[in-house]
Design a protein around this motif. Structure first.
Motif, mmCIF file in Angstrom:
data_model
loop_
_atom_site.group_PDB
_atom_site.id
_atom_site.type_symbol
_atom_site.label_atom_id
_atom_site.label_comp_id
_atom_site.label_asym_id
_atom_site.label_seq_id
_atom_site.Cartn_x
_atom_site.Cartn_y
_atom_site.Cartn_z
ATOM 1 N N ALA A 180 23.247 80.938 32.373
ATOM 2 C CA ALA A 180 23.167 79.887 33.380
ATOM 3 C C ALA A 180 22.924 80.483 34.771
ATOM 4 N N VAL A 181 23.591 81.586 35.067
ATOM 5 C CA VAL A 181 23.405 82.246 36.368
ATOM 6 C C VAL A 181 21.960 82.704 36.524
ATOM 7 N N TYR A 182 21.420 83.323 35.475
ATOM 8 C CA TYR A 182 20.037 83.793 35.549
ATOM 9 C C TYR A 182 19.077 82.619 35.767
ATOM 10 N N GLU A 183 19.267 81.530 35.043
ATOM 11 C CA GLU A 183 18.374 80.385 35.170
ATOM 12 C C GLU A 183 18.449 79.766 36.571
ATOM 13 N N VAL A 184 19.653 79.743 37.148
ATOM 14 C CA VAL A 184 19.798 79.226 38.505
ATOM 15 C C VAL A 184 19.017 80.089 39.490
ATOM 16 N N LEU A 185 19.198 81.402 39.400
ATOM 17 C CA LEU A 185 18.524 82.293 40.345
ATOM 18 C C LEU A 185 17.016 82.303 40.118
ATOM 19 N N GLU A 186 16.592 82.215 38.880
ATOM 20 C CA GLU A 186 15.165 82.155 38.589
ATOM 21 C C GLU A 186 14.545 80.916 39.240
ATOM 22 N N GLY A 187 15.320 79.811 39.252
ATOM 23 C CA GLY A 187 14.805 78.574 39.810
ATOM 24 C C GLY A 187 14.722 78.565 41.323
#
Length: 450
Positions: free
Chosen positions: A240-247
Motif C-alpha cells: 500500500a505504501v509503494y502504491e501511494v508513493l507511486e501515485g
C-alpha cells in the motif's frame, strides 16, 4: 481528589469490536450468547463514557460501530496517534478481531515507543484464550498484565468494571508526560510536509488506497488531509505504501521524492518487530541490549533501527567492521572499537574505563551498532557483543547473521523476527529497490550486500 477539568488528563482510546454475525453463521445458541456479550459490552462502554470524563479524561471510541470489511477511517488514525492511554476491551468476539487487530498493533507499538499506557481488559475470556488467539499472536499484547473483571454480566458488574478501569488510569495518569513531538508524530508531520505539492486528485487516490473514509477525509483542510494520509501510511503494509508513493511521485519535486522515500523505506519492518527492537534498546542500565536479524544486508539492519525509532533524528546508526577470522575475542573487538570511538567522539588515547564511565552516566544516547557476524560461530559473536557492550555501555547491537539461527544461538540476543526465510528477504529487497527507484536518486540495487 479534587475534580479534574474534562479532558485535562488526556485522551483515552477505547478499542473493542462490535461486530455481529448472523444466526445462520453461529447457530441459535451461540447467536444468543453473542447478543448477551454485545449487551454487556454496551453497558461497559456506557459506564466508561460517564466515568472517564468525570475523572478528567477525554474518551474516544467508535460510535458508528464499524462492521468487518469497512475502512478504518482518518479519525481513528488521528485518535490512535493522539491518545495518552488505551483500554482494549477483549471479549470472545475480539479474539479473531479484523480491524481491531490493526488498532491493537499500533497501540502496542506506542506503548513501547512512547510509554503510552495500554490496558487490556478481559471480558469473560481468560488469558490462555487470548494468548492462543489471532489477536494475541498477531499483536503480542501482554495479556499477563490484563485486568480481570467480574464473571457476571449485569449492570452492577459493568459499573464495577468501568470503576476498575478508571482506577487503573488514574493511578498511571500521574506519570504521563505529554509529548506531541514524539518520534511517531514527528514522522507523520514530516511525511505530510513531503506530500505538499501533490494534486488533490492524487491525494484522494492515496486516501482511497489506504482505506480512509473519503467523505470525512474530504471535509478536512488541505493540511489535515496530508496528515491523515501520512498517519495511515505509518501502519500500512509495504504494498500500500509503494502504491501511494507511486501515485504521487510525479507530482513532487526531486527533493520531496528523495526525502519521502528515505523516510518510508524502513516500512517493510512490521510494528511488532520494531517493538522488539524498541523494548530491547529501552532496557535498564546494564541489561543486555542486542538483537539479531537473519540477513547479512547492512541496509536491512539499519531499517529495523529506523522503523523502531520512527526515524528519530537523534538516533545514531554505526556500521561496524565485519567479525571474521580466528583471532582472540579482544582482537575481534578491537576491529570495531576504533569505529565506535570515532563516531562517539572519544580520542584514541582516552582510557577504556574513562569512555565507559562517560557512557554509563548517560546510557540512553540512542546509539545502534550494526555488526555482521555470519562467518564466526554463535559463541564467538555473542562474546564480541558482550565485550563491546562492556566497553561502550548503553549501545544497542544489531547482529546480522545469516546462519539460519536468527538469534545467533545466544539467549542473550533477541531475534527481531521469529522467522526470516530467504523468500522474505527477497520480497524486502525488491520493496527497497522499487521504492528507491521512485526517488530519482541513486537506486539501491536489489542484489546489493547493502
Amino acid at each position: 481528589m479534587p475534580a479534574a477539568r474534562p479532558g485535562s488528563r488526556g485522551l483515552v482510546f477505547v478499542s473493542h469490536t462490535s461486530r455481529r454475525r448472523t444466526k445462520e453463521e453461529l447457530g441459535p445458541d451461540e447467536y444468543r450468547a453473542q447478543g448477551r456479550r454485545k449487551e454487556y459490552l454496551g453497558r461497559v462502554l456506557t459506564e466508561l463514557e460517564q466515568q472517564l470524563p468525570e475523572a478528567g479524561f477525554q474518551i474516544w471510541w467508535d460510535r458508528r460501530d464499524l462492521q468487518p470489511g469497512q475502512p478504518v477511517d482518518a479519525s481513528i488514525h488521528s485518535a490512535l496517534n493522539r491518545c495518552r492511554a488505551a483500554v482494549i476491551l477483549i471479549d470472545a468476539d475480539a479474539l479473531n478481531p479484523g480491524y481491531m487487530r490493526r488498532e491493537v498493533n499500533i497501540l502496542a507499538f506506542r506503548g513501547a515507543e512512547q510509554s503510552v499506557f495500554v490496558l487490556p481488559v478481559l471480558l469473560h475470556v481468560d488469558a490462555e484464550q487470548v494468548r492462543d488467539s489471532q489477536l494475541g499472536h498477531d499483536t503480542g499484547i501482554d495479556v499477563q498484565l490484563a485486568l480481570r473483571t467480574s464473571n457476571k454480566r449485569n449492570s452492577a458488574a459493568a459499573r464495577q468494571t468501568a470503576e476498575q478501569i478508571t482506577e487503573q488510569l488514574l493511578k498511571r495518569s500521574a506519570q504521563w508526560q505529554r509529548d506531541i513531538r514524539s518520534p511517531v508524530n514527528r514522522w507523520i508531520d514530516d511525511v505530510a510536509v513531503f506530500l505538499t505539492g501533490a494534486s488533490q486528485a492524487a491525494l484522494r487516490e492515496a486516501a482511497a488506497r489506504l482505506d480512509l473514509d473519503l467523505v470525512a477525509w474530504e471535509r478536512s483542510t488541505e493540511g489535515e488531509r496530508r496528515w491523515e494520509i501520512a498517519a495511515a501510511m505509518w501502519s500500512a503494509d509495504g504494498q500500500a505504501v509503494y502504491e501511494v508513493l507511486e501515485g504521487v511521485a510525479d507530482h513532487l519535486s526531486d527533493a520531496q521524492r528523495q526525502k519521502i522515500v528515505k523516510w518510508v523505506l524502513p516500512q517493510w519492518v512490521d510494528l511488532r518487530a520494531a517493538r522488539t527492537v524498541r523494548e530491547v534498546a529501552g532496557g535498564t542500565a546494564g541489561s543486555y541490549r542486542a538483537v539479531s536479524l537473519a540477513t547479512r544486508a547492512y541496509r536491512l539492519g539499519e531499517h529495523v533501527v529506523r522503523r523502531s525509532t520512527a526515524g528519530n533524528r537523534t538516533t545514531r546508526v554505526v556500521r561496524l567492521t565485519d567479525v571474521h577470522g580466528e583471532g582472540t575475542i579482544q582482537e575481534l573487538v578491537g576491529q570495531s572499537e576504533a569505529t565506535l570511538r570515532r563516531e562517539l567522539n572519544f580520542p584514541k588515547e582516552a582510557p577504556a574505563d574513562e569512555v565507559a564511565s562517560v557512557l554509563r552516566s548517560s546510557p540512553d544516547r540512542g546509539v545502534y551498532a550494526i555488526l555482521r557476524a555470519d562467518t564466526v560461530n554463535p559463541a564467538t559473536s555473542a562474546a564480541v557483543v558482550r565485550e563491546l557492550q562492556h566497553r561502550f555501555p548503553g549501545i544497542t547491537v544489531v547482529v546480522l547473521n545469516q546462519s539460519g539461527t536468527p538469534g545467533g544461538g545466544s539467549s542473550m540476543i533477541s531475534p527481531v523476527f521469529e522467522d526470516f526465510p530467504p523468500e522474505r528477504e527477497r520480497q524486502v529487497r525488491k520493496f527497497v529497490s522499487d521504492l528507491s527507484d521512485l526517488s530519482g536518486a541513486r537506486k539501491i540495487e536489489v542484489d546489493s550486500d547493502e
